[in-house]
Scaffold this active site. Sequence first.
Site, PDB file in Angstrom:
ATOM      1  N   ASP A  83      -2.032  31.954  12.088  1.00 36.46           N
ATOM      2  CA  ASP A  83      -2.603  32.463  10.772  1.00 36.46           C
ATOM      3  C   ASP A  83      -2.046  33.516   9.891  1.00 36.46           C
ATOM      4  O   ASP A  83      -1.788  33.603   8.692  1.00 36.46           O
ATOM      5  CB  ASP A  83      -4.314  32.371  10.897  1.00 36.46           C
ATOM      6  CG  ASP A  83      -4.909  32.800   9.651  1.00 36.46           C
ATOM      7  OD1 ASP A  83      -4.869  32.144   8.717  1.00 36.46           O
ATOM      8  OD2 ASP A  83      -5.667  34.045   9.836  1.00 36.46           O
TER       9      ASP A  83
ATOM     10  N   GLU B 100      -1.271  26.097  12.516  1.00 33.25           N
ATOM     11  CA  GLU B 100      -0.918  27.521  12.655  1.00 33.25           C
ATOM     12  C   GLU B 100      -0.733  27.813  13.885  1.00 33.25           C
ATOM     13  O   GLU B 100       0.155  28.784  14.118  1.00 33.25           O
ATOM     14  CB  GLU B 100      -2.509  28.023  12.481  1.00 33.25           C
ATOM     15  CG  GLU B 100      -2.963  28.029  10.566  1.00 33.25           C
ATOM     16  CD  GLU B 100      -4.250  28.516  10.689  1.00 33.25           C
ATOM     17  OE1 GLU B 100      -4.751  28.692   9.454  1.00 33.25           O
ATOM     18  OE2 GLU B 100      -5.128  28.755  11.493  1.00 33.25           O
TER      19      GLU B 100
END
Length: 225
Positions: A49, A121
């Site tokens: 992320d 992610e």
Amino acid sequence: MKLSAELSDFARRLGHDFRQPALLIEAVTHASRSTPGKTDNQRLEFLGDRVLGLVMAEALLTRDTDAREGQLAPRFNALVRKETCADVAQEIELGAVLRLGRSEMLSGGRRKMALLGDAMEAVIAAVYLDAGFEAARAVVLRLWSTRVETVKEDARDPKTTLQEWAQARGLPPPRYEETSRSGPDHAPLFEITVFLKSGESCSASAGSKRQAEQSAARALLDQLA
């Protein structure tokens, strides 16, 4: 450790040759599949992320040198939100290689937006740990290239704009209906039609219901304009 044929094919779709195959295996392993002594992708998701965020922030600054923070922030949010990550995951068929526990598999985990977004992610983090930031940056920019180019439009919320248009004319909120669904479970394609009480309607297709709704709303706004 070697990658399975399935994961090797995925790595080619991703565009990265893993020197540490264990990282990719960890990235596609959901918590429902983890066992004592074996890891899942939650820690990689946390890192990925942040890597994605840095790449997107840099890309936005480079692409529009005159944009102010107030303009950049919604564009950034549009590029890194979970739905966008899930859409990219569907494009490279990440769902097909996810390692899921039985309960998640039976409940359709391979096509769940949140699960796909998290796994995307984690895969970004796996590339970063395997080969460094430049390698991760190259993968992200290739997969997100079209979205970066069109983000000025994507950053607008067409559903909200369409609802405001209807309210200003005394109409009830637009109604969204799933009119068809096609494709395999791990990469479905949804067609959504949006209807206005005044009789106008428009349809659009996308890999997630949310994106299809947004696209249908945007198409109807263009039609109304």
